[in-house]
Design a protein around this motif. Structure first.
Motif, mmCIF file in Angstrom:
data_model
loop_
_atom_site.group_PDB
_atom_site.id
_atom_site.type_symbol
_atom_site.label_atom_id
_atom_site.label_comp_id
_atom_site.label_asym_id
_atom_site.label_seq_id
_atom_site.Cartn_x
_atom_site.Cartn_y
_atom_site.Cartn_z
ATOM 1 N N ASP A 137 -30.516 168.036 50.430
ATOM 2 C CA ASP A 137 -29.292 167.328 50.791
ATOM 3 C C ASP A 137 -28.540 166.948 49.523
ATOM 4 O O ASP A 137 -29.053 166.197 48.684
ATOM 5 N N SER A 138 -27.332 167.440 49.392
ATOM 6 C CA SER A 138 -26.535 167.201 48.186
ATOM 7 C C SER A 138 -25.992 165.783 48.109
ATOM 8 O O SER A 138 -25.375 165.417 47.109
ATOM 9 N N MET A 139 -26.227 164.970 49.144
ATOM 10 C CA MET A 139 -25.896 163.542 49.093
ATOM 11 C C MET A 139 -27.140 162.695 48.888
ATOM 12 O O MET A 139 -27.047 161.489 48.700
ATOM 13 N N GLY A 140 -28.310 163.318 48.929
ATOM 14 C CA GLY A 140 -29.557 162.605 48.663
ATOM 15 C C GLY A 140 -30.069 161.752 49.801
ATOM 16 O O GLY A 140 -30.932 160.897 49.595
ATOM 17 N N VAL A 179 -32.153 167.692 44.336
ATOM 18 C CA VAL A 179 -31.231 168.816 44.179
ATOM 19 C C VAL A 179 -29.929 168.310 43.563
ATOM 20 O O VAL A 179 -29.666 167.105 43.542
ATOM 21 N N PRO A 180 -29.091 169.217 43.054
ATOM 22 C CA PRO A 180 -27.791 168.789 42.505
ATOM 23 C C PRO A 180 -26.973 168.046 43.551
ATOM 24 O O PRO A 180 -27.013 168.359 44.733
ATOM 25 N N TYR A 191 -22.914 173.589 48.894
ATOM 26 C CA TYR A 191 -24.226 173.309 48.315
ATOM 27 C C TYR A 191 -25.344 173.914 49.164
ATOM 28 O O TYR A 191 -26.346 174.399 48.634
ATOM 29 N N VAL A 192 -25.192 173.883 50.488
ATOM 30 C CA VAL A 192 -26.178 174.525 51.357
ATOM 31 C C VAL A 192 -26.280 176.016 51.032
ATOM 32 O O VAL A 192 -27.374 176.574 50.916
ATOM 33 N N LEU A 193 -25.139 176.663 50.856
ATOM 34 C CA LEU A 193 -25.132 178.080 50.498
ATOM 35 C C LEU A 193 -25.759 178.292 49.118
ATOM 36 O O LEU A 193 -26.479 179.273 48.900
ATOM 37 N N THR A 198 -30.067 180.331 45.738
ATOM 38 C CA THR A 198 -31.045 180.087 44.676
ATOM 39 C C THR A 198 -32.438 180.493 45.121
ATOM 40 O O THR A 198 -33.213 181.082 44.358
ATOM 41 N N LEU A 199 -32.782 180.180 46.365
ATOM 42 C CA LEU A 199 -34.077 180.584 46.905
ATOM 43 C C LEU A 199 -34.233 182.095 46.870
ATOM 44 O O LEU A 199 -35.256 182.625 46.410
#
Length: 221
Positions: A137-140, A179-180, A191-193, A198-199
């Motif tokens: 989650d890019s918002m943490g 994650v960033p 960010y999900v993409l 990256t995976l």
């Protein structure tokens, strides 16, 4: 304007109106995000050496979790047909994009087959050989409720599709992976993409990152 893939059942329709969600000041919608995830799975798994990786990854529909978790619906009964013809327990990675409260994040399920009761005995598994469910989650944010729903889905899917149960202690769950972080309120879909890309580009490196932090063991009965 396109159907992807056009030559197989279950193609994803992208309409002209979806193009507005590609503008700099827009957030990705369901269709565009799912297209990005599906195409990433293809374009990063080209060539014979990547065929095994392609076959080992399954991408859920961007609408899947919403249907599974809707309180006014029947939960698993409404989605059990969505994976018809696919044995998700033979996959190495399951990617589940989730949209909650106007925010996209990604659930990554690693080695779902290890949670099956007819799989390797618990005593025979190494420390890192358990089914793992992560949120990226890019918002943490934490998503303990999502973890519970996803884990419950896997147990019901195993019973429905394969007729087998799951081990009492078989799912390692990390509430979130470091994650960033996004710098605004619009880029969560991108960010999900990025996480999925990256995976696929470096499976071993990605695996090391998500396994690095402490993993909490939860018990199911």
């Amino acid at each position: 304007i396109l159907i992807y893939p056009w030559d197989k059942p279950g193609g994803l329709y992208i309409y002209k109106r979806d193009l507005q969600f590609l503008q700099p000041d827009a957030k990705l919608n369901d269709g565009v995000l799912e297209f990005g995830l599906r195409s990433a799975r293809v374009f990063h798994c080209i060539g014979d050496c990547w065929r095994a990786l392609y076959e080992s990854v399954y991408v859920f529909s961007s609408f899947f979790y919403s249907k599974l978790s809707e309180k006014i619906c029947r939960g698993f009964e409404d989605v059990k047909g969505w994976t018809a013809g696919v044995d998700i327990f033979k996959k190495k990675y399951l990617l589940m994009p989730i949209h909650e409260r106007s925010h996209w994040f990604l659930v990554l399920i690693e080695e779902p087959g290890w949670m099956l009761s007819d799989g390797p005995a618990m005593d025979d598994l190494l420390d890192d050989q358990c089914t793992a469910i992560y949120t990226l989650d890019s918002m943490g944010y934490d998503h303990a409720d999502v973890m519970s729903i996803v884990s419950g889905y896997l147990k019901k899917e195993a019973l429905h599709k394969l007729g087998v149960g799951t081990k009492g202690v078989a799912v390692q769950m990390k509430l979130k992976v470091a994650v960033p972080k996004q710098a605004n309120g619009l880029d969560c879909g991108l960010y999900v993409l990025h996480f999925a890309k990256t995976l696929l580009e470096d499976v071993d490196g990605f695996h090391g990152v998500v396994r690095a932090a402490g993993v909490r063991m939860l018990f199911y009965h």
